[in-house]
Structures are given as C-alpha cells and as structure tokens.
Design an enzyme around this catalytic site. Sequence first.
Site, PDB file in Angstrom:
ATOM      1  N   SER A   1       8.261  10.103  -1.789  1.00 43.08           N
ATOM      2  CA  SER A   1       7.725  11.297  -1.128  1.00 43.08           C
ATOM      3  C   SER A   1       6.785  10.922   0.015  1.00 43.08           C
ATOM      4  CB  SER A   1       6.996  12.191  -2.141  1.00 43.08           C
ATOM      5  OG  SER A   1       5.919  11.491  -2.760  1.00 43.08           O
TER       6      SER A   1
ATOM      7  N   HIS B   1       0.655   4.128  -2.863  1.00 45.33           N
ATOM      8  CA  HIS B   1       0.344   5.509  -2.493  1.00 45.33           C
ATOM      9  C   HIS B   1       1.507   6.450  -2.767  1.00 45.33           C
ATOM     10  CE1 HIS B   1      -3.568   5.206  -0.040  1.00 45.33           C
ATOM     11  NE2 HIS B   1      -3.452   4.117  -0.797  1.00 45.33           N
TER      12      HIS B   1
ATOM     13  N   ASN C   1      -4.447   8.684   3.463  1.00 36.50           N
ATOM     14  CA  ASN C   1      -3.322   8.071   4.165  1.00 36.50           C
ATOM     15  C   ASN C   1      -3.442   8.115   5.686  1.00 36.50           C
ATOM     16  OD1 ASN C   1      -2.166   7.682   1.642  1.00 36.50           O
ATOM     17  ND2 ASN C   1      -0.905   9.516   1.758  1.00 36.50           N
TER      18      ASN C   1
ATOM     19  N   ASP D   1     -10.005  -9.092   1.493  1.00 37.71           N
ATOM     20  CA  ASP D   1     -10.411 -10.045   0.465  1.00 37.71           C
ATOM     21  C   ASP D   1     -11.824 -10.561   0.689  1.00 37.71           C
ATOM     22  OD1 ASP D   1     -10.222 -11.904   2.505  1.00 37.71           O
ATOM     23  OD2 ASP D   1      -9.199 -13.395   1.292  1.00 37.71           O
TER      24      ASP D   1
ATOM     25  N   HIS E   1      -5.710  -6.312  -2.905  1.00 34.40           N
ATOM     26  CA  HIS E   1      -6.617  -6.475  -1.770  1.00 34.40           C
ATOM     27  C   HIS E   1      -6.892  -7.939  -1.443  1.00 34.40           C
ATOM     28  CE1 HIS E   1      -8.356  -2.126  -2.124  1.00 34.40           C
ATOM     29  NE2 HIS E   1      -7.108  -2.164  -1.689  1.00 34.40           N
TER      30      HIS E   1
ATOM     31  N   VAL F   1       1.321   9.442  -6.501  1.00 36.09           N
ATOM     32  CA  VAL F   1       1.422  10.871  -6.167  1.00 36.09           C
ATOM     33  C   VAL F   1       2.772  11.390  -6.652  1.00 36.09           C
ATOM     34  CG1 VAL F   1       1.343  12.589  -4.330  1.00 36.09           C
ATOM     35  CG2 VAL F   1      -0.063  10.522  -4.168  1.00 36.09           C
TER      36      VAL F   1
ATOM     37  N   ARG G   1       0.837  -1.215   0.000  1.00 30.88           N
ATOM     38  CA  ARG G   1       0.000   0.000   0.000  1.00 30.88           C
ATOM     39  C   ARG G   1       0.867   1.259   0.000  1.00 30.88           C
ATOM     40  NH1 ARG G   1      -5.180   1.703   1.095  1.00 30.88           N
ATOM     41  NH2 ARG G   1      -5.444   3.546   2.431  1.00 30.88           N
TER      42      ARG G   1
END
Length: 321
Positions: A78, A68, A96, A240, A195, A72, A64
């Site tokens: 970052s 993320h 986030n 899931d 997921h 971005v 994740r």
Amino acid sequence: MASNIMSKCLLALLLLNLLSYNVQAQLSSSGFYARSCPKLQSIVSSTMAKAVANEPRMAASILRLFFHDCFVNGCDASVLLDDTPTFTGEKNAFPNQNSLRGFEVIDRIKSLVESSCKATVSCADILALATREGVVRLGGPSWPVALGRRDSTTASQSAANSNLPGPASSLSALISAFAAKNMSPRDMTALSGAHTIGLARCTTFRSHIYNDNNINSNFAALRKRNCPSSGGDNNLAPLDGLQGANRFGAHFYQNLVAGRGLLHSDQELFNNGSQDSLVRQYSANTQLFFRDFAAAMVKMGALSPLTGNSGQIRLNCRKTN
C-alpha cells in the site's frame, strides 16, 4: 477429574497448533514462483545489485519502504500507491513525507518482472525480496522470504500517521507500537538495528542533539556542525552515529552504548531501561544481532498479508489495475 483436565490441555494445545499453522500457511515457501516466474529471483538480485552499487544508501531506503509498508495494515504494498481521487495514499503521511525513497527501483524491478511473467508477481513480494537483497549487498544477514502476498487496492494515510513510531518516541512507546503488531521488545531492538545503514535528516535528530542529556557531548557537537538549531532541515547524517551508512553490522549498538545514538528513539534503547542488556549483547556479538534481525524480518514480513483471492496483482506498483 484428571482425565478431564488432560483433555482440556490437549484441546488447547491442538488449537494453538492450528492457529500457528494458519498463520504460517498464509504465505508459501520461497519457491512460490518457481514455475510461474522462474527468473524472479535473478531479476530482483541483479537489479538491486546495480542500484546499491550506484548508491549504497538505496539498501536502507528499500528496507525503510518495507518496514513502513508492513506496519500499516500489513505487507500489502500500500505504501507504493500514489494518491487518487478516491483515497489519499501513505506517501505523504507525516512519517513518510520527504523521507521515503526508492520507489523508482521497485518500479524498475516490476517492469522487468512483468516483461518476464506478466500479471504474476505482486509488488508486495517484490518489495520483500528487494529488501533482503539490499541488506545482503551491504554485508548483512540473509533470511528466507516466504512469498504469495497480494497487493492492496487502497491505502491509508491516517493509519500511516498513527501506526509508525517516530524519531522522538520513548522506549515504552516503541515497545507498545511493536506489541500492537505481535512483535516482542527483542524483535523491536533487533529491527532497530536497520539503522546500522542509511541516513537521517537534520529535522529528525535536531531535538536530540540540542535538548537531550543522554548523548555524548562530543558527538552532539559533531552533529551540530551540520545541523544548526534552525534551518538545514534536509542536511543528512549517518543513522548509525559515526561509522557511515554503507555497511551492515553491530556498530549501531556500539554507538548506543557510547551515547552516540543519532535519534532520540534509538538512544532510548540504551538509556537505563529494559533493553540495555540486549543492546550490550548485540554490540559485542554481531552474529547474535544478525540471527535475531533475520528472525524478526521473517516475522515482520508475515504481518497481515493479503493472500488467495484477496487484493490483486498490480501491473503497476503505483496504481491499482
């Protein structure tokens, strides 16, 4: 006339080939640090092995983090930066906040890497490698990780708020968000298979289990036991649907076909829409899902990397040098 048309076609083909080469040339092969940091791969692998053995959910958390980060302003680490007096970082952006985790694992890997080869390996590359290791540790596919990324010197909370699709997204919104990153609906549906591992907070799926019609009633009732209509925002459930959070496989798609998607955005992939057929294929063919997921991860890992003299090699992933 015919020769003129042929010349134009050849020129167009040459330009396309050059564009493709430039995109691929932004990053180098997985052997980028073979001489400058020969222990890199083993450090990442052993540290992730320990982290996932201690807490299997960590594989999903690192995955994740990578997603993320890349969505971005590109894969530039970052997302790992703390706030400073000069900019507000991405950690507390709405998608986030109270959600991203695993920073301490990346810190641990970075510390070990710095001890082995100082100021050589970027946090962005460490995150990319750690992501693959986590997926593999839970039985998922491997993929070649091109290296050579450098780290950003700033972050953007506003970009995180606007670029990252949320759990209430419609199918069209998901397709648009990925298209903005030059990724296809197939890429989007394959990457949603992330997921298959991990957990979600009640606040992210409450509306789906209480308000949506495209959900298995027994599944909704099961999830309501641990996610009341008010309160319990941080109560967790497997992303899931039913099987759990610790094994990477096609069960995520099997649950979507059965109406047991935990998030509204996930069930949108199988809701009489354009991705229904692909979801059915993935639900019946784990290897097809693995192949497409690996290909999409390679593609995502090449989103707008900083290379060459751009950015820096951070000594601490949480702050600039």
